[in-house]
Scaffold this motif. Structure first.
Motif, PDB file in Angstrom:
ATOM      1  N   ALA A 215       0.841  -1.204   0.000  1.00  0.00           N
ATOM      2  CA  ALA A 215       0.000   0.000   0.000  1.00  0.00           C
ATOM      3  C   ALA A 215       0.869   1.245   0.000  1.00  0.00           C
ATOM      4  O   ALA A 215       1.959   1.259   0.570  1.00  0.00           O
ATOM      5  N   ARG A 216       0.389   2.299  -0.675  1.00  0.00           N
ATOM      6  CA  ARG A 216       1.167   3.553  -0.684  1.00  0.00           C
ATOM      7  C   ARG A 216       0.317   4.689  -0.128  1.00  0.00           C
ATOM      8  O   ARG A 216      -0.922   4.686  -0.267  1.00  0.00           O
ATOM      9  N   PRO A 217       0.948   5.669   0.517  1.00  0.00           N
ATOM     10  CA  PRO A 217       0.200   6.811   1.061  1.00  0.00           C
ATOM     11  C   PRO A 217      -0.083   7.869  -0.006  1.00  0.00           C
ATOM     12  O   PRO A 217       0.726   8.067  -0.924  1.00  0.00           O
ATOM     13  N   ILE A 218      -1.248   8.532   0.106  1.00  0.00           N
ATOM     14  CA  ILE A 218      -1.575   9.667  -0.773  1.00  0.00           C
ATOM     15  C   ILE A 218      -1.819  10.873   0.131  1.00  0.00           C
ATOM     16  O   ILE A 218      -2.825  10.928   0.845  1.00  0.00           O
ATOM     17  N   LEU A 219      -0.874  11.809   0.118  1.00  0.00           N
ATOM     18  CA  LEU A 219      -1.024  13.026   0.915  1.00  0.00           C
ATOM     19  C   LEU A 219      -0.825  14.219  -0.013  1.00  0.00           C
ATOM     20  O   LEU A 219       0.097  14.217  -0.826  1.00  0.00           O
ATOM     21  N   ASP A 220      -1.672  15.233   0.114  1.00  0.00           N
ATOM     22  CA  ASP A 220      -1.594  16.405  -0.753  1.00  0.00           C
ATOM     23  C   ASP A 220      -0.653  17.434  -0.115  1.00  0.00           C
ATOM     24  O   ASP A 220      -0.954  17.960   0.965  1.00  0.00           O
ATOM     25  N   PRO A 221       0.486  17.735  -0.769  1.00  0.00           N
ATOM     26  CA  PRO A 221       1.438  18.696  -0.189  1.00  0.00           C
ATOM     27  C   PRO A 221       0.800  20.043   0.155  1.00  0.00           C
ATOM     28  O   PRO A 221       1.240  20.719   1.083  1.00  0.00           O
ATOM     29  N   VAL A 222      -0.248  20.423  -0.588  1.00  0.00           N
ATOM     30  CA  VAL A 222      -0.922  21.709  -0.344  1.00  0.00           C
ATOM     31  C   VAL A 222      -1.451  21.793   1.098  1.00  0.00           C
ATOM     32  O   VAL A 222      -1.443  22.855   1.716  1.00  0.00           O
ATOM     33  N   ASP A 223      -1.908  20.644   1.630  1.00  0.00           N
ATOM     34  CA  ASP A 223      -2.438  20.626   3.001  1.00  0.00           C
ATOM     35  C   ASP A 223      -1.369  20.967   4.035  1.00  0.00           C
ATOM     36  O   ASP A 223      -1.690  21.239   5.198  1.00  0.00           O
TER      37      ASP A 223
ATOM     38  N   LEU B 167       4.630  15.425   7.329  1.00  0.00           N
ATOM     39  CA  LEU B 167       5.203  16.430   6.420  1.00  0.00           C
ATOM     40  C   LEU B 167       6.221  15.797   5.465  1.00  0.00           C
ATOM     41  O   LEU B 167       6.170  16.016   4.252  1.00  0.00           O
ATOM     42  N   ARG B 168       7.129  14.979   6.041  1.00  0.00           N
ATOM     43  CA  ARG B 168       8.129  14.293   5.192  1.00  0.00           C
ATOM     44  C   ARG B 168       7.446  13.384   4.179  1.00  0.00           C
ATOM     45  O   ARG B 168       7.808  13.345   3.007  1.00  0.00           O
ATOM     46  N   THR B 169       6.441  12.627   4.639  1.00  0.00           N
ATOM     47  CA  THR B 169       5.761  11.675   3.746  1.00  0.00           C
ATOM     48  C   THR B 169       5.040  12.420   2.619  1.00  0.00           C
ATOM     49  O   THR B 169       4.994  11.955   1.481  1.00  0.00           O
ATOM     50  N   ALA B 170       4.497  13.608   2.936  1.00  0.00           N
ATOM     51  CA  ALA B 170       3.729  14.368   1.948  1.00  0.00           C
ATOM     52  C   ALA B 170       4.607  15.115   0.961  1.00  0.00           C
ATOM     53  O   ALA B 170       4.251  15.254  -0.211  1.00  0.00           O
TER      54      ALA B 170
ATOM     55  N   PRO C 284      10.526  10.135  -2.145  1.00  0.00           N
ATOM     56  CA  PRO C 284      11.025   8.917  -1.491  1.00  0.00           C
ATOM     57  C   PRO C 284      12.321   8.424  -2.139  1.00  0.00           C
ATOM     58  O   PRO C 284      12.569   8.679  -3.324  1.00  0.00           O
ATOM     59  N   GLY C 285      13.153   7.717  -1.355  1.00  0.00           N
ATOM     60  CA  GLY C 285      14.390   7.129  -1.881  1.00  0.00           C
ATOM     61  C   GLY C 285      14.063   6.032  -2.892  1.00  0.00           C
ATOM     62  O   GLY C 285      12.893   5.623  -3.012  1.00  0.00           O
ATOM     63  N   PRO C 286      15.080   5.542  -3.619  1.00  0.00           N
ATOM     64  CA  PRO C 286      14.835   4.560  -4.695  1.00  0.00           C
ATOM     65  C   PRO C 286      14.064   3.316  -4.226  1.00  0.00           C
ATOM     66  O   PRO C 286      13.110   2.893  -4.884  1.00  0.00           O
ATOM     67  N   ALA C 287      14.441   2.760  -3.066  1.00  0.00           N
ATOM     68  CA  ALA C 287      13.784   1.527  -2.589  1.00  0.00           C
ATOM     69  C   ALA C 287      12.316   1.796  -2.270  1.00  0.00           C
ATOM     70  O   ALA C 287      11.423   1.047  -2.678  1.00  0.00           O
ATOM     71  N   GLU C 288      12.064   2.914  -1.557  1.00  0.00           N
ATOM     72  CA  GLU C 288      10.678   3.261  -1.184  1.00  0.00           C
ATOM     73  C   GLU C 288       9.864   3.608  -2.429  1.00  0.00           C
ATOM     74  O   GLU C 288       8.698   3.233  -2.550  1.00  0.00           O
TER      75      GLU C 288
ATOM     76  N   ALA D  18      10.270   2.420  -5.424  1.00  0.00           N
ATOM     77  CA  ALA D  18       9.972   1.153  -6.112  1.00  0.00           C
ATOM     78  C   ALA D  18       8.836   0.422  -5.391  1.00  0.00           C
ATOM     79  O   ALA D  18       7.918  -0.118  -6.025  1.00  0.00           O
ATOM     80  N   ARG D  19       8.898   0.443  -4.050  1.00  0.00           N
ATOM     81  CA  ARG D  19       7.847  -0.234  -3.256  1.00  0.00           C
ATOM     82  C   ARG D  19       6.487   0.412  -3.534  1.00  0.00           C
ATOM     83  O   ARG D  19       5.492  -0.269  -3.770  1.00  0.00           O
ATOM     84  N   GLN D  20       6.466   1.769  -3.546  1.00  0.00           N
ATOM     85  CA  GLN D  20       5.202   2.470  -3.779  1.00  0.00           C
ATOM     86  C   GLN D  20       4.686   2.233  -5.197  1.00  0.00           C
ATOM     87  O   GLN D  20       3.485   2.075  -5.406  1.00  0.00           O
ATOM     88  N   ALA D  21       5.603   2.174  -6.156  1.00  0.00           N
ATOM     89  CA  ALA D  21       5.195   1.973  -7.567  1.00  0.00           C
ATOM     90  C   ALA D  21       4.540   0.603  -7.758  1.00  0.00           C
ATOM     91  O   ALA D  21       3.623   0.454  -8.569  1.00  0.00           O
ATOM     92  N   SER D  22       5.018  -0.387  -6.979  1.00  0.00           N
ATOM     93  CA  SER D  22       4.457  -1.738  -7.151  1.00  0.00           C
ATOM     94  C   SER D  22       3.215  -1.976  -6.274  1.00  0.00           C
ATOM     95  O   SER D  22       2.590  -3.035  -6.358  1.00  0.00           O
ATOM     96  N   ALA D  23       2.875  -0.992  -5.432  1.00  0.00           N
ATOM     97  CA  ALA D  23       1.737  -1.169  -4.515  1.00  0.00           C
ATOM     98  C   ALA D  23       0.414  -1.194  -5.282  1.00  0.00           C
ATOM     99  O   ALA D  23       0.175  -0.353  -6.157  1.00  0.00           O
ATOM    100  N   SER D  24      -0.432  -2.163  -4.955  1.00  0.00           N
ATOM    101  CA  SER D  24      -1.728  -2.264  -5.656  1.00  0.00           C
ATOM    102  C   SER D  24      -2.841  -1.576  -4.864  1.00  0.00           C
ATOM    103  O   SER D  24      -3.970  -1.460  -5.330  1.00  0.00           O
ATOM    104  N   ARG D  25      -2.522  -1.120  -3.650  1.00  0.00           N
ATOM    105  CA  ARG D  25      -3.537  -0.473  -2.824  1.00  0.00           C
ATOM    106  C   ARG D  25      -3.003   0.866  -2.319  1.00  0.00           C
ATOM    107  O   ARG D  25      -1.793   1.090  -2.315  1.00  0.00           O
ATOM    108  N   ALA D  26      -3.928   1.735  -1.876  1.00  0.00           N
ATOM    109  CA  ALA D  26      -3.502   3.060  -1.421  1.00  0.00           C
ATOM    110  C   ALA D  26      -4.403   3.554  -0.295  1.00  0.00           C
ATOM    111  O   ALA D  26      -5.556   3.128  -0.168  1.00  0.00           O
ATOM    112  N   TRP D  27      -3.863   4.441   0.516  1.00  0.00           N
ATOM    113  CA  TRP D  27      -4.660   5.102   1.561  1.00  0.00           C
ATOM    114  C   TRP D  27      -4.270   6.572   1.577  1.00  0.00           C
ATOM    115  O   TRP D  27      -3.150   6.937   1.222  1.00  0.00           O
TER     116      TRP D  27
END
Length: 492
Positions: free
Chosen positions: A251-259, A282-285, A289-293, A295-304
């Motif tokens: 799963a990958r996070p979806i945070l809007d930087p504008v917030d 704040l960091r997550t938004a 992300p680094g290369p490993a993270e 890649a992990r997010q790109a392959s994630a089939s779910r999101a929150w």
């Protein structure tokens, strides 16, 4: 020595809001007068509040006898029915509670519903003191149109469903949609989001119920939105739960930087735990992300994702009007400062399509008995430091005392304080004098009403059965979810 000892350990030596230092054991060095010799005390509810209250009373009074009554046939309240299945370490407090239940001066009586099987006045007749610790078994309603549509349920019921709470086993949530919306941004909301998005094979070795695991295996939910009326600085979840969500497999996070604009300056003033939490958001938004993270997010089939500054106005029906198809949200902005920050509508609206709506805006206590005062606005029993107002000899602890906030440790401190007040009143001669029959009187009443209580040794038989059933599939236990089956197994 005795009087010096008592003066030193007298409750007056401690401010009312503080407990003696950890590791110290105040002992009642004075000999108790006759009515204090074997006080019969009853606790209603066997969750953390009930067990911690009992533990304190037994530890601090060498003769006290405590009976714990519980509506369910099984003990431990929200430790069993609230704590998420993938948080087994939080359930370790059960070992402490079991030690308390094994005391020769403590008894557990499950399958007894106070207010129905026996009244509070009947308990007051039988005991020197009664402590109400029955928690918050209801949820706060959204009070918006469409709340009654199929596809809408409380997070509390959803948690009860996957944790085996008997009254929630008929829930059968429909997870055939691809988007779920959780209204609320506390730890319960994150628990529910995590369980919805965790790959089912990661839950196989937890104590989640067989039925819930089966439904989650078939789930088509791919995206979960957690909606809050206020902003990132006001979220109610803790950093541990947030970190788990950010690292959730698949799963990958979806945070809007504008917030998060302008937040960097604001967090300088906030207390450290809140600061660390906001920095992680704040960091997550905003950070790449680094290369490993990546890649992990790109392959994630779910999101929150977290949707801030949105207040639910209506659950939108499907075209045929038969079920929930979305939530209409009012866009908000913040007014006021610090704790007084309020969300006020800007006049803009936004529709968020979804097939499942879970409301997670708080738990709520219910009144237990007409004889007990109850503040329905605050959802608590009116009390002063755990003494129920205008009812001598009646006390409360835990969520029914202070509202549904805090963690198990908060409830522990709160319950110890209630126990302390009760013992103070006992010492001052404010509780009924003379012997009280305790359980003997209640047993006769229950027997005449056809109620068969479940003892702690009965529970240990059910516990062994659950553990045996789980062994075949590598689970710590397979929870029994049907009270009738439990009573049958016990030969009741």
């Amino acid at each position: 020595m005795a009087s010096r000892c008592w003066r030193w350990w007298g409750w007056s030596a401690w401010p009312r809001t503080r407990l003696p230092p950890a590791g110290s054991t105040p002992s009642f060095c004075h000999h108790f007068s006759t009515q204090e010799k074997t006080p019969q005390i009853c606790v209603v509810g066997s969750g953390p509040a009930g067990f911690y209250t009992a533990q304190h009373l037994l530890k601090q009074h060498p003769q006290a006898h405590v009976d714990i009554y519980e509506k369910q046939p099984v003990p431990f309240g929200l430790v069993r029915f609230g704590v998420a299945p993938d948080h087994p370490e939080v359930k370790n407090v059960i070992n402490t509670f079991t030690q308390t239940a094994h005391s020769g001066r403590c008894a557990f009586w499950g399958n007894v519903e106070v207010g129905r099987d026996v009244t509070v006045p009947e308990l007051q007749e039988a005991y020197h003191a009664v402590v109400l610790s029955y928690g918050a078994e209801d949820h706060r309603a959204l009070e918006i149109p469409g709340e009654e549509l199929p596809g809408v349920c409380s997070a509390r019921a959803f948690v009860g469903w996957y944790n085996g709470l008997p009254e929630n086993q008929e829930l059968e949530p429909d997870l055939s949609c691809d988007t779920a919306v959780i209204l609320g941004q506390g730890n319960v909301a994150l628990d529910v989001a995590r369980i919805l998005l965790t790959p089912p094979e990661h839950l196989e070795r937890t104590d989640i119920t067989k039925a819930a695991l089966g439904v989650l295996r078939q789930s088509r939910v791919k995206t979960v939105w957690l909606v809050g009326r206020r902003g990132p600085l006001q979220v109610a979840f803790t950093i541990k739960e947030l970190r788990e969500m950010i690292q959730l497999p698949g799963a990958r996070p979806i945070l809007d930087p504008v917030d998060f604009l302008g937040l960097q300056d604001k967090i300088k003033e906030v207390p450290r735990p809140r600061k660390r939490l906001t920095e992680l958001l704040l960091r997550t938004a905003t950070e790449k992300p680094g290369p490993a993270e990546a890649a992990r997010q790109a392959s994630a089939s779910r999101a929150w994702g977290l949707r801030f500054f949105r207040s639910p106005q209506q659950v939108l029906p499907s075209p045929d009007g038969r079920r929930a198809a979305g939530v209409r949200l009012a866009v908000t902005r913040l007014e006021g400062v610090d704790e007084a920050t309020r969300a006020v509508p800007t006049g803009d609206m936004e529709d968020l399509p979804c097939g499942l709506v879970l409301s997670s805006i708080g738990y709520k206590s219910r009144p237990v008995d007409p004889s007990v005062p109850f503040d329905s606005k605050l959802g608590v029993i009116p009390n002063v430091e755990g003494r129920v107002m205008d009812v001598p000899g009646l006390y409360c602890s835990g969520w029914v005392k202070r509202g549904p906030t805090g963690v198990i440790a908060t409830t522990m401190t709160d319950s110890f304080l209630t126990g302390q007040m009760l013992l103070q009143d006992l010492k001052a001669g404010l509780l009924p004098s003379g012997p009280r029959p305790g359980y003997a009187a209640i047993q006769a009443l229950l027997s005449s009403r056809g109620v068969r209580p479940v003892s702690f040794s009965d529970w240990e038989k059910l516990d062994a059965e659950e553990v045996a059933r789980g062994q075949g599939t590598g689970k710590p236990r397979e929870k029994l979810v049907d009270p009738q089956e439990m009573l049958r197994l016990l030969g009741h």
